[in-house]
Design a protein around this motif. Structure first.
Motif, PDB file in Angstrom:
ATOM      1  N   PHE A  92       0.813  -1.226   0.000  1.00 20.49           N
ATOM      2  CA  PHE A  92       0.000   0.000   0.000  1.00 20.49           C
ATOM      3  C   PHE A  92       0.846   1.275   0.000  1.00 20.49           C
ATOM      4  CE2 PHE A  92       0.381  -1.925   4.160  1.00 20.49           C
ATOM      5  CZ  PHE A  92       0.865  -0.913   4.964  1.00 20.49           C
ATOM      6  N   LEU A  93       2.173   1.125  -0.114  1.00 20.43           N
ATOM      7  CA  LEU A  93       3.082   2.270  -0.179  1.00 20.43           C
ATOM      8  C   LEU A  93       4.168   1.978  -1.213  1.00 20.43           C
ATOM      9  CD1 LEU A  93       3.771   3.118   3.575  1.00 20.43           C
ATOM     10  CD2 LEU A  93       2.683   4.645   1.919  1.00 20.43           C
ATOM     11  N   ASN A  94       4.271   2.796  -2.244  1.00 19.48           N
ATOM     12  CA  ASN A  94       5.273   2.537  -3.276  1.00 19.48           C
ATOM     13  C   ASN A  94       6.687   2.514  -2.721  1.00 19.48           C
ATOM     14  OD1 ASN A  94       3.512   2.180  -5.416  1.00 19.48           O
ATOM     15  ND2 ASN A  94       3.499   4.353  -5.966  1.00 19.48           N
ATOM     16  N   GLU A  95       6.930   3.300  -1.666  1.00 18.78           N
ATOM     17  CA  GLU A  95       8.272   3.353  -1.084  1.00 18.78           C
ATOM     18  C   GLU A  95       8.423   2.392   0.100  1.00 18.78           C
ATOM     19  OE1 GLU A  95       5.805   6.556   0.997  1.00 18.78           O
ATOM     20  OE2 GLU A  95       5.946   5.626  -0.982  1.00 18.78           O
ATOM     21  N   GLY A  96       7.417   1.580   0.354  1.00 19.53           N
ATOM     22  CA  GLY A  96       7.439   0.684   1.508  1.00 19.53           C
ATOM     23  C   GLY A  96       8.331  -0.527   1.310  1.00 19.53           C
ATOM     24  N   LYS A  97       8.672  -1.165   2.424  1.00 16.56           N
ATOM     25  CA  LYS A  97       9.502  -2.367   2.383  1.00 16.56           C
ATOM     26  C   LYS A  97       8.774  -3.511   1.687  1.00 16.56           C
ATOM     27  CE  LYS A  97      12.285  -1.610   6.559  1.00 16.56           C
ATOM     28  NZ  LYS A  97      12.673  -2.178   7.878  1.00 16.56           N
ATOM     29  N   THR A  98       9.558  -4.339   1.006  1.00 20.29           N
ATOM     30  CA  THR A  98       9.017  -5.551   0.402  1.00 20.29           C
ATOM     31  C   THR A  98       9.298  -6.737   1.332  1.00 20.29           C
ATOM     32  OG1 THR A  98      11.042  -5.936  -0.869  1.00 20.29           O
ATOM     33  CG2 THR A  98       9.316  -4.625  -1.926  1.00 20.29           C
TER      34      THR A  98
ATOM     35  N   LYS B 186     -10.470   2.640  -0.623  1.00 19.26           N
ATOM     36  CA  LYS B 186      -9.365   3.100  -1.466  1.00 19.26           C
ATOM     37  C   LYS B 186      -8.323   3.841  -0.621  1.00 19.26           C
ATOM     38  CE  LYS B 186     -11.120   1.596  -5.322  1.00 19.26           C
ATOM     39  NZ  LYS B 186     -10.537   0.379  -5.940  1.00 19.26           N
ATOM     40  N   GLU B 187      -8.751   4.406   0.505  1.00 22.73           N
ATOM     41  CA  GLU B 187      -7.836   5.161   1.360  1.00 22.73           C
ATOM     42  C   GLU B 187      -6.954   4.240   2.207  1.00 22.73           C
ATOM     43  OE1 GLU B 187     -11.142   5.693   1.268  1.00 22.73           O
ATOM     44  OE2 GLU B 187     -11.108   7.493   0.009  1.00 22.73           O
ATOM     45  N   MET B 188      -7.451   3.014   2.485  1.00 24.13           N
ATOM     46  CA  MET B 188      -6.690   2.031   3.274  1.00 24.13           C
ATOM     47  C   MET B 188      -6.238   2.640   4.609  1.00 24.13           C
ATOM     48  SD  MET B 188      -6.675  -0.613   1.186  1.00 24.13           S
ATOM     49  CE  MET B 188      -5.269  -1.706   1.303  1.00 24.13           C
ATOM     50  N   GLU B 189      -7.181   3.304   5.289  1.00 26.57           N
ATOM     51  CA  GLU B 189      -6.852   4.055   6.500  1.00 26.57           C
ATOM     52  C   GLU B 189      -6.190   3.191   7.575  1.00 26.57           C
ATOM     53  OE1 GLU B 189      -9.638   7.416   7.903  1.00 26.57           O
ATOM     54  OE2 GLU B 189     -10.938   5.951   6.927  1.00 26.57           O
ATOM     55  N   THR B 190      -6.737   2.011   7.804  1.00 24.90           N
ATOM     56  CA  THR B 190      -6.205   1.183   8.883  1.00 24.90           C
ATOM     57  C   THR B 190      -4.853   0.602   8.511  1.00 24.90           C
ATOM     58  OG1 THR B 190      -8.451   0.710   9.651  1.00 24.90           O
ATOM     59  CG2 THR B 190      -6.717  -0.744  10.421  1.00 24.90           C
ATOM     60  N   HIS B 191      -4.676   0.194   7.238  1.00 25.59           N
ATOM     61  CA  HIS B 191      -3.348  -0.225   6.783  1.00 25.59           C
ATOM     62  C   HIS B 191      -2.311   0.855   7.091  1.00 25.59           C
ATOM     63  CE1 HIS B 191      -5.371  -3.341   4.305  1.00 25.59           C
ATOM     64  NE2 HIS B 191      -4.170  -3.907   4.198  1.00 25.59           N
TER      65      HIS B 191
ATOM     66  N   ILE C   7       1.073  -6.660   9.430  1.00 25.22           N
ATOM     67  CA  ILE C   7      -0.267  -7.196   9.169  1.00 25.22           C
ATOM     68  C   ILE C   7      -0.215  -8.644   8.698  1.00 25.22           C
ATOM     69  CG2 ILE C   7      -2.331  -6.922   7.726  1.00 25.22           C
ATOM     70  CD1 ILE C   7      -1.538  -3.903   7.516  1.00 25.22           C
ATOM     71  N   LEU C   8      -1.034  -9.473   9.346  1.00 28.47           N
ATOM     72  CA  LEU C   8      -1.259 -10.872   8.965  1.00 28.47           C
ATOM     73  C   LEU C   8      -2.764 -11.025   8.759  1.00 28.47           C
ATOM     74  CD1 LEU C   8      -0.473 -13.941   8.811  1.00 28.47           C
ATOM     75  CD2 LEU C   8      -0.661 -13.967  11.310  1.00 28.47           C
ATOM     76  N   GLU C   9      -3.172 -11.472   7.569  1.00 21.33           N
ATOM     77  CA  GLU C   9      -4.602 -11.537   7.239  1.00 21.33           C
ATOM     78  C   GLU C   9      -5.044 -12.961   6.911  1.00 21.33           C
ATOM     79  OE1 GLU C   9      -5.107  -7.008   5.446  1.00 21.33           O
ATOM     80  OE2 GLU C   9      -4.421  -8.604   4.098  1.00 21.33           O
ATOM     81  N   ASN C  10      -6.356 -13.172   7.040  1.00 25.83           N
ATOM     82  CA  ASN C  10      -6.986 -14.457   6.712  1.00 25.83           C
ATOM     83  C   ASN C  10      -6.480 -15.614   7.562  1.00 25.83           C
ATOM     84  OD1 ASN C  10      -8.994 -13.848   4.862  1.00 25.83           O
ATOM     85  ND2 ASN C  10      -7.721 -14.207   3.058  1.00 25.83           N
ATOM     86  N   ILE C  11      -6.203 -15.355   8.853  1.00 30.33           N
ATOM     87  CA  ILE C  11      -5.948 -16.497   9.732  1.00 30.33           C
ATOM     88  C   ILE C  11      -7.271 -17.231   9.947  1.00 30.33           C
ATOM     89  CG2 ILE C  11      -3.929 -15.488  10.846  1.00 30.33           C
ATOM     90  CD1 ILE C  11      -5.720 -14.737  13.232  1.00 30.33           C
ATOM     91  N   TYR C  12      -7.181 -18.482  10.345  1.00 29.10           N
ATOM     92  CA  TYR C  12      -8.373 -19.326  10.511  1.00 29.10           C
ATOM     93  C   TYR C  12      -8.397 -19.812  11.959  1.00 29.10           C
ATOM     94  CZ  TYR C  12     -11.779 -23.013   9.563  1.00 29.10           C
ATOM     95  OH  TYR C  12     -12.888 -23.828   9.580  1.00 29.10           O
ATOM     96  N   VAL C  13      -9.188 -19.127  12.793  1.00 31.54           N
ATOM     97  CA  VAL C  13      -9.127 -19.378  14.236  1.00 31.54           C
ATOM     98  C   VAL C  13     -10.481 -19.692  14.863  1.00 31.54           C
ATOM     99  CG1 VAL C  13      -6.991 -18.100  14.670  1.00 31.54           C
ATOM    100  CG2 VAL C  13      -9.171 -16.863  14.636  1.00 31.54           C
ATOM    101  N   GLU C  14     -11.473 -20.014  14.054  1.00 32.85           N
ATOM    102  CA  GLU C  14     -12.786 -20.271  14.654  1.00 32.85           C
ATOM    103  C   GLU C  14     -12.760 -21.508  15.554  1.00 32.85           C
ATOM    104  OE1 GLU C  14     -15.656 -22.819  11.852  1.00 32.85           O
ATOM    105  OE2 GLU C  14     -15.295 -20.821  11.070  1.00 32.85           O
TER     106      GLU C  14
END
Length: 208
Positions: A60-66, A155-160, A170-177
């Motif tokens: 979400f940032l062109n200058e961000g770390k890969t 589009k603003e990705m405020e929380t990111h 950020i870690l997304e789509n964990i399965y913890v139910e």
């Protein structure tokens, strides 16, 4: 015998949900043992944001770390799983009854049920106000059972951006139910993808 590792990854199957318009996951055996005389050889095609995955800031940032720039220590160590599935909007108030001081890796259960094969129409909102609150507690990695920490149409990705500004990854789509809230050890290592804006992970936890 020690306590067993619990898989909190969504299995990568050919019918796993993917972002509308993004590259779906596909596995195929390109060469069979009958054809090669020795081995089966498979091929995968996928978005880096299908299934359980991490976001690198470059997402979400062109200058961000890969991905290769990220500190692996983020994805290994003690973690706490907190259930906030009764909250439609997850704000700092959702964690007021949870002891988070010193928790570097926070896993959050926002939904009572996750359907890995169905892309959701809407998801609980994670308030950007979480970022300074979690930073104050010492959180450096936030894992969620959602395809995004922002609204699906954002589009603003405020929380990111808020999490990034407070040095929370950020870690997304964990399965913890199927997992009870509590303290765990986590391993959720990204693949070493040069230039990658994210990576699938095999996320596993073990009770402490």
């Amino acid at each position: 015998m020690g306590k067993k590792w619990i898989d909190i990854s969504q299995p990568l199957t050919n019918d796993i949900a993917h972002w509308p318009g993004d590259t779906p996951f596909s596995y195929e055996t390109v060469f069979t043992k009958d054809e090669t005389g020795s081995v089966n050889i498979g091929k995968i095609t996928t978005s880096l944001h299908t299934g359980t995955h991490i976001d690198a800031p470059f997402h979400f940032l062109n200058e961000g770390k890969t991905v290769l720039d990220l500190d692996l220590e983020l994805y290994i160590g003690k973690a706490k799983l907190v259930d906030v599935s009764d909250w439609d909007e997850v704000t700092p108030e959702a964690f007021f009854n949870s002891e988070l001081d010193g928790v570097q890796r926070l896993l959050v259960k926002t939904k009572k049920q996750v359907e890995p094969h169905i892309f959701p129409q809407e998801i609980p909102r994670l308030s950007p106000e979480l970022a300074p609150f979690l930073k104050e507690k010492g959180v450096r990695l936030l894992g969620v059972d959602l395809p995004s920490v922002d609204a699906l149409n954002s589009k603003e990705m405020e929380t990111h951006h808020a999490l990034y500004q407070h040095d929370i990854h950020i870690l997304e789509n964990i399965y913890v139910e199927h997992v009870e809230p509590g303290l765990y050890e986590i391993i959720a290592l990204p693949l070493p993808i040069k230039g990658g804006d994210g990576s699938p992970v095999r996320a596993v936890i073990r009770p402490l």
